[in-house]
Design an enzyme around this catalytic site. Structure first.
Site, PDB file in Angstrom:
ATOM      1  N   CYS A 129       0.825  -1.280  -0.158  1.00  0.00           N
ATOM      2  CA  CYS A 129       0.136  -0.029   0.028  1.00  0.00           C
ATOM      3  C   CYS A 129       0.861   1.317   0.008  1.00  0.00           C
ATOM      4  CB  CYS A 129      -0.729  -0.368   1.121  1.00  0.00           C
ATOM      5  SG  CYS A 129      -1.675   1.345   1.695  1.00  0.00           S
ATOM      6  N   CYS A 132      -0.068   3.960   2.762  1.00  0.00           N
ATOM      7  CA  CYS A 132       0.607   3.485   3.742  1.00  0.00           C
ATOM      8  C   CYS A 132       1.871   3.574   4.251  1.00  0.00           C
ATOM      9  CB  CYS A 132       0.067   1.996   4.205  1.00  0.00           C
ATOM     10  SG  CYS A 132      -1.474   1.656   3.911  1.00  0.00           S
ATOM     11  N   ASP A 133       2.849   3.290   2.944  1.00  0.00           N
ATOM     12  CA  ASP A 133       4.003   3.121   3.386  1.00  0.00           C
ATOM     13  C   ASP A 133       5.394   3.511   2.259  1.00  0.00           C
ATOM     14  OD1 ASP A 133       3.340   1.166   5.304  1.00  0.00           O
ATOM     15  OD2 ASP A 133       3.494  -0.730   3.949  1.00  0.00           O
TER      16      ASP A 133
END
Ligand SMILES: Cc1cc2nc3c(=O)[nH]c(=O)nc-3n(C[C@H](O)[C@H](O)[C@H](O)COP(=O)(O)OP(=O)(O)OC[C@H]3O[C@@H](n4cnc5c(N)ncnc54)[C@H](O)[C@@H]3O)c2cc1C
Length: 296
Positions: A129, A132-133
């Site tokens: 993701c 997310c990251d």
């Protein structure tokens, strides 16, 4: 009889439980694997409001402790089947339960490449993701695996953050929609490698490079796998309307069956994140409370 059975003890299910327990409802949560759901496998979360940095397992544990303190009843059982009706049935690998309402919060799983040490490197170079990251790879080199819409959306976002992005696609063409392909072609720091697959991940505690099927070794700091997700909704087939990809087909928390609600990554929606899962959990719980008020 339970007021509500929540299937899945991830962020969506636990948020729903929090609201229902505080409203004094009799709730059972059924979980087949890990209390906490997908986020338990993330080493670092930086996009959950109010908490600057936290490991996924600590965040999941905090959620669990909050509902445990309210007396949450949780059984580690896998739901195999549900039956609709005024009194609903939830059939697990061990028991059969009756309830007035159900919340399905079974999430989804990222499809893996099936490589040795891939699972061990999740969070240490292997990611799924970008929202997310992606920020962890500012000014670094990454690979995105896949050629569909998600892969291209990921590659386009990463191109704005990273020095270099490799897009590695098994087929000899990209399957993403044309508009995305055009946007990608404008990114000078993206190199598209068609007809290639990843054969090996190199690095023990942290991903250091990837080896392609033709033995080319690419030095990368991170790899984002975008080859699809698998919703965990098989048990609901024939009862609840699913879309062509097996996600629960609903625009909000209500499914096609009265008294059966849905929350989180298992439903058809654009964004699968912690905050959207919690949002769904709240909506489902408040809909359940309204439903129980009119239940006869
Ligand atoms: C490695 C990783 C890192 C991530 N990092 C971030 C991040 O930094 N920020 C962010 O916003 N999001 C992140 N995500 C995404 C986020 O974790 C998900 O969006 C979120 O967990 C979805 O919550 P959910 O409750 O809908 O589903 P899930 O978390 O998938 O929980 C569903 C639960 O239901 C259970 N279940 C499934 N089927 C059954 C059944 N038949 N019977 C009983 N139980 C069942 C599953 O075992 C699971 O525990 C990450 C995901 C992964 C994998």
């Amino acid at each position: 009889m339970y007021d509500t059975i929540i299937i899945g003890c991830g962020p969506a299910g636990m948020t729903a439980a929090l609201y229902l327990l505080r409203a004094n409802k009799k709730v059972l949560i059924l979980e087949k694997e890990t209390i906490g759901g997908q986020i338990s496998s993330s080493p670092l979360v930086e996009n959950y409001p109010g908490v600057a940095q936290i490991s996924g397992s600590a965040l999941a544990n905090n959620m669990y402790e909050q509902i445990d303190a309210l007396g949450a009843e949780i059984e580690l059982e896998e739901v195999k089947k549900i039956e609709s009706g005024i009194v609903k049935k939830v059939i697990t690998d061990e028991n059969e339960y009756e309830c007035k309402s159900i919340i399905i919060a079974t999430g989804s799983k990222y499809r893996l490449l099936g490589l040795e040490n891939e699972v061990d490197l999740i969070g240490s170079g292997v990611h799924f993701c970008v929202s997310c990251d992606g920020a962890f790879y500012k000014d670094k080199t990454v690979a995105v695996i896949g050629g569909g819409n998600s892969a291209l959306i990921n590659a386009i976002s990463l191109a704005d953050i990273c020095n270099k992005v490799y897009l590695i696609q098994l087929l000899d063409y990209l399957t993403a929609e044309k508009a995305l392909q055009e946007r990608l072609s404008k990114k000078d720091n993206v190199e598209v490698l068609l007809s290639h697959s990843v054969k090996k991940l190199n690095g023990t505690d942290q991903l250091e490079s990837i080896t392609l099927d033709d033995d080319t070794e690419l030095k990368v700091d991170g790899m984002f796998v975008a080859v699809g997700q698998i919703p965990q909704n098989d048990f609901a087939k024939g009862v609840i309307k699913l879309d062509e990809r097996n996600y629960i087909d609903s625009d909000d928390a209500k499914t096609n069956e009265e008294g059966i609600f849905v929350a989180g990554d298992c439903r058809k929606k654009a964004y699968r994140q912690l905050t959207t899962a919690c949002n769904d959990g709240t909506n489902a719980a408040l809909d359940v409370i309204a439903y129980l008020d009119s239940y006869e």
